[in-house]
Design an enzyme around this catalytic site. Structure first.
Site, PDB file in Angstrom:
ATOM      1  N   LYS A  52     -53.322  22.893   9.639  1.00 17.28           N
ATOM      2  CA  LYS A  52     -51.973  23.224   9.706  1.00 17.28           C
ATOM      3  C   LYS A  52     -51.643  24.761   9.144  1.00 17.28           C
ATOM      4  O   LYS A  52     -51.093  25.609   9.630  1.00 17.28           O
ATOM      5  CB  LYS A  52     -50.911  22.241   8.765  1.00 17.28           C
ATOM      6  CG  LYS A  52     -50.867  20.872   9.654  1.00 17.28           C
ATOM      7  CD  LYS A  52     -50.138  19.852   8.933  1.00 17.28           C
ATOM      8  CE  LYS A  52     -50.382  18.529   9.621  1.00 17.28           C
ATOM      9  NZ  LYS A  52     -49.710  17.260   9.008  1.00 17.28           N
ATOM     10  N   GLN A  96     -47.942  15.242   3.275  1.00 20.04           N
ATOM     11  CA  GLN A  96     -48.861  14.770   3.984  1.00 20.04           C
ATOM     12  C   GLN A  96     -49.167  13.218   3.447  1.00 20.04           C
ATOM     13  O   GLN A  96     -49.429  12.689   2.331  1.00 20.04           O
ATOM     14  CB  GLN A  96     -50.335  15.490   3.619  1.00 20.04           C
ATOM     15  CG  GLN A  96     -51.804  14.991   4.548  1.00 20.04           C
ATOM     16  CD  GLN A  96     -51.102  15.487   6.257  1.00 20.04           C
ATOM     17  OE1 GLN A  96     -50.583  16.177   6.231  1.00 20.04           O
ATOM     18  NE2 GLN A  96     -51.815  14.416   6.959  1.00 20.04           N
ATOM     19  N   ASP A 119     -41.279  17.299   9.628  1.00 22.09           N
ATOM     20  CA  ASP A 119     -42.068  15.901  10.347  1.00 22.09           C
ATOM     21  C   ASP A 119     -41.282  14.874  11.034  1.00 22.09           C
ATOM     22  O   ASP A 119     -41.749  14.143  11.644  1.00 22.09           O
ATOM     23  CB  ASP A 119     -42.755  15.203   9.214  1.00 22.09           C
ATOM     24  CG  ASP A 119     -44.233  15.323   9.024  1.00 22.09           C
ATOM     25  OD1 ASP A 119     -44.969  15.785   9.769  1.00 22.09           O
ATOM     26  OD2 ASP A 119     -44.989  15.099   7.751  1.00 22.09           O
TER      27      ASP A 119
HETATM   28  N1  GUN Z   1     -50.492  11.800   8.371  1.00 22.03           N
HETATM   29  C1  GUN Z   1     -50.950  11.322   9.432  1.00 22.03           C
HETATM   30  N2  GUN Z   1     -50.267  11.971  10.446  1.00 22.03           N
HETATM   31  C2  GUN Z   1     -49.195  12.822   9.787  1.00 22.03           C
HETATM   32  C3  GUN Z   1     -48.109  13.408  10.043  1.00 22.03           C
HETATM   33  O1  GUN Z   1     -47.909  13.639  11.228  1.00 22.03           O
HETATM   34  N3  GUN Z   1     -47.462  14.081   8.941  1.00 22.03           N
HETATM   35  C4  GUN Z   1     -47.714  13.620   7.548  1.00 22.03           C
HETATM   36  N4  GUN Z   1     -47.039  14.273   6.874  1.00 22.03           N
HETATM   37  N5  GUN Z   1     -48.856  13.002   7.255  1.00 22.03           N
HETATM   38  C5  GUN Z   1     -49.504  12.472   8.343  1.00 22.03           C
END
Ligand code: GUN
Length: 290
Positions: A52, A96, A119
């Site tokens: 990211k 995350q 998200d």
């Molecule tokens: N863990 C797995 N996929 C995601 C996601 O799309 N966002 C976040 N914050 N954590 C994750």
């Protein structure tokens, strides 16, 4: 069989986002700024957050990663979230997942300002999505929709079988594909770990979204000739290479691919589309705030 190339599609969209960022900056605007909170040292989470960060720099966003040890308290994390909520320089942020067991994930998600929840996990944004109102669509379902759209895959009137009922993927993608609209109008069946005879459903599917989290779950005898298969799974399995692992999806690609009209590879399918969707949401958040 045509590969749904998420890497190539995401790279093309990155160029569009980068051009938009430069247009904003050249008019005196601020660069969009995405922050991520990473708790503990789960290997996969570290990799995702690093991807990211890299994507942010490729499109000209500012990015900040806040790293905390696994033993922080829930209260501490909630206070950090409050700081990001009020930080005028941050357009959007993510926490995350998964979080360490002693921290309640829903409490954490609920603490995020919905206008910065890129998200799309906050109940307000989940509610808007289920009503078909404009909002931050969570990154994986958004990426899948964008990929289907990019390849002009007809969804109207098709039978889509979603494998998995997670809040992050299964539920929102089932919701989106059943809504009225361009990439929608599907008849959706949702299957999960308690579904009896999953094969009887997948064999009827024009489109299968595999998000069940079981490596190579979908076998060729479960798929109709000409189906579109989207593989959301991404499991690390031990391998004799420099990383010590390789990535495997929820689809037994070798045997399923020859039967498909379209299929996503793993890696290079849904994964890059997920990251691009997060960037799109962050750009949207920045525009909303400007
Ligand atoms: N863990 C797995 N996929 C995601 C996601 O799309 N966002 C976040 N914050 N954590 C994750």
């Amino acid at each position: 069989m045509i590969l749904l190339n998420g890497k190539e599609t995401a790279d093309a969209i990155k160029l569009e986002i980068a051009a938009e960022v430069e247009a904003i900056v050249s008019k005196g605007g601020r660069r969009p700024h995405l922050a991520a909170i990473l708790v503990g040292d789960d290997g996969a989470s570290r990799t995702y957050v690093a991807s990211k960060e890299k994507a942010c720099s490729q499109v000209g966003f500012k990015s900040t990663v806040l790293r905390f040890p696994a033993d922080i308290t829930e209260q501490f994390l909630l206070e950090e979230i409050t700081k990001l909520n009020v930080d005028a320089d941050i357009d959007g942020f993510i926490v995350q997942l998964p979080l360490p067991k002693h921290i309640n994930e829903q409490n954490v998600i609920n603490a995020i300002d919905p206008s910065k929840d890129v998200d799309g996990f906050h109940p307000v944004n989940v509610g808007k999505l289920s009503l078909g109102e404009p909002t931050f669509i969570s990154a994986t379902p958004y990426g899948i929709i964008t990929l289907l759209e990019h390849y002009n895959i007809e969804t109207k009137g098709k039978h889509c079988v979603v494998l998995g009922r997670s809040n992050i993927v299964g539920r929102p993608i089932a919701n989106l594909l059943s809504q009225k609209g361009a990439v929608g109008d599907c008849t959706v069946t949702m299957c999960h770990s308690r579904t009896k005879d999953i094969k009887s459903y997948t064999l009827q599917a024009d489109i299968i979204i595999a998000a069940i989290g079981v490596p190579q779950f979908l076998k060729s005898d479960m798929v109709k000739e000409g189906a579109v298969v989207v593989d959301v799974g991404i499991t690390r399995i031990p391998a004799d290479n420099k990383n010590g692992f390789r990535l495997v999806g929820d689809v037994d690609f070798e045997t399923v691919a020859p039967k498909c009209s379209y299929i996503t590879p793993v890696p290079g399918g849904v994964g890059p589309m997920t990251i691009i969707s997060l960037l799109k949401n962050t750009l949207r958040a920045a525009r909303n705030r400007a």
